[in-house]
Scaffold this motif. Structure first.
Motif, PDB file in Angstrom:
ATOM      1  N   LEU A  13       0.804  -1.122   0.044  1.00 20.81           N
ATOM      2  CA  LEU A  13       0.075  -0.143   0.238  1.00 20.81           C
ATOM      3  C   LEU A  13       0.726   1.371  -0.016  1.00 20.81           C
ATOM      4  CD1 LEU A  13      -2.110  -1.473   2.669  1.00 20.81           C
ATOM      5  CD2 LEU A  13      -3.319  -0.565   0.399  1.00 20.81           C
ATOM      6  N   ARG A  17       1.818   9.191   3.751  1.00 16.95           N
ATOM      7  CA  ARG A  17       2.295  10.198   5.004  1.00 16.95           C
ATOM      8  C   ARG A  17       3.581  10.853   4.259  1.00 16.95           C
ATOM      9  NH1 ARG A  17       4.152   5.638   8.224  1.00 16.95           N
ATOM     10  NH2 ARG A  17       6.398   5.818   8.387  1.00 16.95           N
ATOM     11  N   ASP A  19       6.855  12.381   5.054  1.00 19.41           N
ATOM     12  CA  ASP A  19       7.671  12.828   6.095  1.00 19.41           C
ATOM     13  C   ASP A  19       8.834  13.689   5.350  1.00 19.41           C
ATOM     14  OD1 ASP A  19       9.940  11.208   4.902  1.00 19.41           O
ATOM     15  OD2 ASP A  19       9.352   9.606   5.911  1.00 19.41           O
ATOM     16  N   TRP A  21      11.943  13.547   4.874  1.00 18.26           N
ATOM     17  CA  TRP A  21      13.025  12.795   3.871  1.00 18.26           C
ATOM     18  C   TRP A  21      12.354  12.628   2.746  1.00 18.26           C
ATOM     19  CZ3 TRP A  21      17.596  13.400   5.390  1.00 18.26           C
ATOM     20  CH2 TRP A  21      17.773  13.232   7.085  1.00 18.26           C
ATOM     21  N   GLU A 465      10.719  -0.209   0.333  1.00 16.26           N
ATOM     22  CA  GLU A 465      10.382  -0.915   1.601  1.00 16.26           C
ATOM     23  C   GLU A 465      11.500  -1.740   2.183  1.00 16.26           C
ATOM     24  OE1 GLU A 465       6.565  -2.810   1.127  1.00 16.26           O
ATOM     25  OE2 GLU A 465       5.367  -0.940   1.309  1.00 16.26           O
ATOM     26  N   ASN A 473      16.573   6.015   5.137  1.00 15.48           N
ATOM     27  CA  ASN A 473      15.342   6.618   5.323  1.00 15.48           C
ATOM     28  C   ASN A 473      14.944   6.899   3.804  1.00 15.48           C
ATOM     29  OD1 ASN A 473      16.595   8.988   4.062  1.00 15.48           O
ATOM     30  ND2 ASN A 473      17.537   9.449   6.174  1.00 15.48           N
ATOM     31  N   THR A 474      13.754   7.370   3.640  1.00 14.79           N
ATOM     32  CA  THR A 474      13.053   7.625   2.246  1.00 14.79           C
ATOM     33  C   THR A 474      14.195   8.104   1.232  1.00 14.79           C
ATOM     34  OG1 THR A 474      11.786   9.176   2.999  1.00 14.79           O
ATOM     35  CG2 THR A 474      10.845   6.966   2.731  1.00 14.79           C
TER      36      THR A 474
END
Lengths: 579, 336
Positions: A13, A17, A19, A21, A465, A473-474
């Motif tokens: 999914l 959100r 964030d 980053w 993921e 982090n992303t």
């Protein structure tokens, strides 16, 4: 719905959100757009109320620039010309593109598809030069054999426009035809639908979003025609073919900044309407299919014979490949034969002399184009790819940002011209590579984002993921894992970026005035497109060298087409983008 | 034993649908836990909120005593094996396994030592220089496992780890997973929809349905003493018969036997037989219902034959499908 779909197919999914980053991925692109596109749009409006004094200072002018519109003797002609382009070019394009797209689908030849795409991928200035060399009434083969002088009428520009935009229109419609589901194709062939009736009842309804997109894109292309007018300017009677885009450039060059800004504001309004149509076409949902059925049933259910398809194909090939073929032949002729009457078709004593001249004389221009192209490529990929990923994977900016990107995608570069010149002037970068490297992303970045966005929409979320679970982090997940595993698409976006820089004409015309000085620190930044379009193009005696330089300018386009050969149609899928 | 992962009052919604609602759930250290449920039960969501890939809307998640509810995935120290393994396509096996260590910035020598140790444990030493696309499904899974355990996670999450493998390999690998967990002493959360897989390897089972935990307990507890009709039916097979006061009589096929005659037995007609080697499953029509009985007697029976059924052990469920009292040995339950 999209999330639900992903949940059922991939078990993943999209987290909505955002964030910090994730925001960091898109922030540089966002800031760039604010400075170089949002500000210029506002800056241009301010300019419409100003005028330049003798000393070059800008002073308040009230609405006098707007009043000039009413007393300008040329404005009527200019608007008429613009409308002629807007009406004729898209209609001729569509009429020619639809049959060509179906034929290309029927014969299913990748080589032919790539060959036919060449005119839309080469620099527009090269295209204009190729036609000029073919059509001019002095040594052009078309004039000699056909005795028709198109050269002094607006229709010559229309022909050039059609030639340049027809392949792209064809490709977009072709992509639509290729995306018809296999089951539908099979069902219609079981039902015995062939030829025109199949086209009307199956192909047309399924590819109607693509046809609409092709129409809007060619409309935008035609409405802001610039390069062919610029290249042929010297030989045409004054104002014969001048449209709004070129007229505003002339005003700017004549120092009539405020009036140029008014003309640009008019174009901004026009382009906003067209961009709105474009965004709607691109983001539209499923087409309505039923109404085509009634009309379609009136068409004959016969497949055209093979020989007829062959004949039509040869005519298209002659039109689309002739000018390039001619400059290729011209580029290897000895100088003496270039000006022969009757024209020499195939020389028996080929020479590379023109190429040597092109490289030696054009070297400073070539270096500037390569340096600028490389700089723009770096900036647009480093800003565009992460922003596209943040949009596609994390929903950054939502539909609004996506719409904004498409909006910029369809705006002509010329409407940003004046304020960007002011910015570069203010920071002292005019006539340097930096002016071009910093300003080209205005029209390159949206394209790069759009290409990457379409790819990342279908990129598996698992890689990202896994990287997050592994401690990234992303932001670093994108640069360490996503970018390296999507290098093939990034390479195409990069090539595209380079190609657009390579062919750019308006910005270098406005922002530079001399060739690279070949020393350090570098100064002067006229590009190879200026070398072709102005330095050589405006002196009619260097035909051989002009042809050779034009052939050189084709190289990046051929390279891009070669790299994209397997996904050409997928790049131009349309519709169904929910954002 | 101490609890390594605790959920309290956790709620996760997608739009208006509540996909996860867990009041209290504890997982003990060094145990093999299997989350079982049909698709849409919320078991994968449970795993993803544990990993931090989804953020919960309400409630708290404690990992090793720390509140990690607001923590992003990259600072939770968990290992996760994805259903499709999610190996990095552009890296070879060694680099794939090394990623969690290089991210931490460990020295090269230590990374090599750790990766090689994990590779030895998982038997992928020969694969280290290969690329993911050159590996079979089973090999890819071992690499994904190696990547998940090399960082010594606080908890190892396995999302349907066996579902992409063929039947034979699946049975082999599930006992391997259990033995690996025993060897390393880690805490495992394993998500599956396969009840036999769950029963075979779980220390503790969590049966989920509609986003809620229906029951948690050892496989024996869950099988022998299901708390709800759903658990009874999802873990193993059951027969249900209506009884007086609108309750449901529920029994497993092996908890009934066919007898020649008895006083308080149920009467029925054999309609079909499934021969299974040692045993035979009899389909018996009782009134309007058809029940299944595991016949271990080895006696010859015929379709259409009338017979008596004795229930050795029954469970009673109320209308809302929860159990009324613990199952007990029933001697001669009157037929309805």
């Amino acid at each position: 719905m999209d999330d639900l779909y992903r949940a059922t197919t991939g078990g993943t999914l999209t987290s909505v959100r955002i964030d910090r980053w994730t925001a960091a991925l898109a922030l540089p692109a966002l800031v760039y757009f604010l400075v170089f596109t949002v500000y210029p749009i506002i800056g241009n409006i301010i300019l419409t109320f100003q005028r330049e004094t003798q000393s070059g200072a800008l002073v308040w002018a009230g609405i006098s620039n707007y009043l000039d519109l009413t007393t300008d003797p040329f404005i009527g002609k200019v608007i008429t010309n613009t409308l002629i382009y807007m009406i004729t070019v898209p209609l001729i394009d569509l009429a020619l593109a639809m049959p060509l797209a179906s034929i290309l689908k029927r014969i299913d030849s990748k080589v032919l598809l790539l060959l036919f795409m060449i005119p839309s991928f080469i620099p527009f200035v090269t295209a204009a030069v190729a036609w000029e060399l073919s059509l001019n009434p002095f040594y052009g083969p078309v004039y000699y054999f056909a005795r028709i002088n198109w050269f002094t009428s607006i229709w010559m520009i229309v022909i050039m426009d059609v030639w340049e935009s027809l392949p792209l229109a064809t490709l977009i419609i072709y992509a639509g035809l290729k995306s018809i589901p296999k089951e539908v194709e099979e069902a219609s062939s079981v039902d015995g639908l062939v030829g025109m009736r199949k086209f009307m009842q199956v192909d047309l309804p399924y590819s109607s979003p693509n046809i609409l997109t092709a129409l809007v894109l060619t409309l935008i292309f035609a409405a802001f025609t610039f390069d062919p007018i610029f290249v042929t300017e010297g030989q045409m009677p004054p104002m014969t073919a001048v449209d709004l885009a070129y007229y505003s450039y002339q005003q700017f060059f004549g120092g009539i900044i405020g009036y140029a800004a008014v003309l640009i504001l008019i174009m901004s309004g026009l382009s906003t309407v067209l961009a709105y149509l474009f965004v709607r076409a691109m983001l539209s949902g499923e087409p309505r299919r039923s109404r085509w059925q009634r009309i379609g049933s009136k068409f004959p259910n016969r497949s055209s014979p093979r020989w007829m398809v062959g004949v039509v194909l040869v005519i298209y090939a002659a039109f689309l490949l002739f000018p390039i073929g001619w400059i290729l032949l011209e580029s290897i002729k000895p100088s003496a034969q270039v000006f022969n009457i009757p024209p020499v078709i195939l020389t028996l004593t080929p020479t590379l002399q023109h190429y040597v001249n092109a490289f030696t004389q054009g070297l400073p221009y070539l270096i500037s184009s390569l340096a600028v192209g490389a700089g723009v490529l770096l900036i647009t990929v480093l800003l565009g790819a992460p922003a596209a990923y943040a949009m596609a994977r994390h929903g950054f900016g939502g539909r609004t940002f996506l719409t904004f990107i498409l909006f910029l995608y369809s705006l002509p570069a010329i409407i940003f011209m004046l304020p960007i010149y002011q910015i570069m002037n203010a920071i002292g970068l005019v006539n340097t590579w930096w002016a071009l490297i910093l300003s080209y992303p205005v029209f390159v970045l949206p394209v790069v984002i759009w290409i990457c966005y379409n790819f990342y929409r279908n990129f598996p979320a698992h890689v990202d993921e896994a990287a997050q679970v592994d401690g990234m982090n992303t932001f670093s997940a994108f640069f360490r894992m996503i970018l390296p595993s999507s290098l093939d698409v990034v390479a195409i976006a990069a090539l595209y970026s380079f190609l657009i820089s390579w062919g750019a004409l308006i910005f270098p015309l406005v922002l530079t005035y001399s060739p690279f000085n070949m020393t350090f620190p570098p100064f002067g930044a006229q590009t190879f497109s200026i070398f072709i379009g102005a330095t050589l193009g405006h002196e009619s005696v260097h035909y051989g060298e002009l042809a050779a330089s034009s052939i050189v300018s084709l190289i990046p386009a051929i390279a891009l087409l070669y790299f994209m050969r397997n996904r050409l149609d997928k790049m131009y899928r349309v519709g169904g983008f929910k954002g | 034993m101490s609890s390594v992962l605790t959920f309290s009052n956790v709620v996760k919604r997608f739009g208006k649908t509540t996909v996860l609602q867990v009041e209290r759930l504890d997982f003990q250290k060094s145990t093999y836990n299997v989350i079982l449920g049909p698709s849409g039960a919320g078991k994968t969501t449970l795993l993803r909120v544990t990993a931090g890939l989804e953020r919960v809307d309400e409630g708290k998640i404690l990992l090793d005593g720390e509140d990690v509810t607001a923590r992003p995935p990259w600072s939770r120290h968990i290992g996760l094996v994805f259903q499709n393994y999610a190996l990095y396509p552009h890296l070879n096996v060694f680099d794939n396994v090394a990623v969690p260590l290089t991210v931490k910035g460990l020295p090269r020598a230590e990374i090599e030592r750790k990766v090689e140790e994990v590779a030895r444990i998982l038997g992928i030493g020969e694969l280290l220089s290969k690329h993911p696309r050159q590996l079979s499904g089973g090999q890819q899974q071992r690499v994904a496992l190696a990547r998940a355990i090399v960082k010594e996670p606080k908890i190892l999450l396995l999302d349907e780890p066996l579902s992409n493998l063929d039947a034979k390999l699946r049975v082999e690998l599930r006992s391997y997973l259990k033995s690996l967990q025993r060897k390393l002493g880690i805490t495992v959360l394993h998500v599956t929809h396969d009840q036999s897989e769950a029963m075979a390897i779980a220390d503790e089972m969590v049966v989920m349905n509609n986003g809620r935990v229906e029951q948690k307990g050892s496989p024996q507890e869950v099988y022998r003493s299901p708390r709800t009709l759903f658990v009874a039916g999802f873990v193993g097979s059951i027969n249900t018969l209506p009884s007086k006061d609108s309750q449901l009589l529920v029994f497993r096929p092996e908890d009934a036997e066919v007898v020649d005659t008895c006083d308080d037995c149920i009467k029925g007609t054999i309609t079909a037989m499934e021969y299974q080697g040692v045993n035979t499953i009899l389909h018996i029509k009782v009134g309007d219902a058809t029940i299944k009985v595991l016949d271990q007697s080895g006696m010859e029976r015929k379709e259409g034959q009338e017979t008596w059924i004795r229930l050795k052990r029954v469970m009673r469920f109320s209308r809302d499908e929860t159990i009324i009292r613990d199952p007990e040995t029933a001697r001669g339950t009157k037929s309805p």
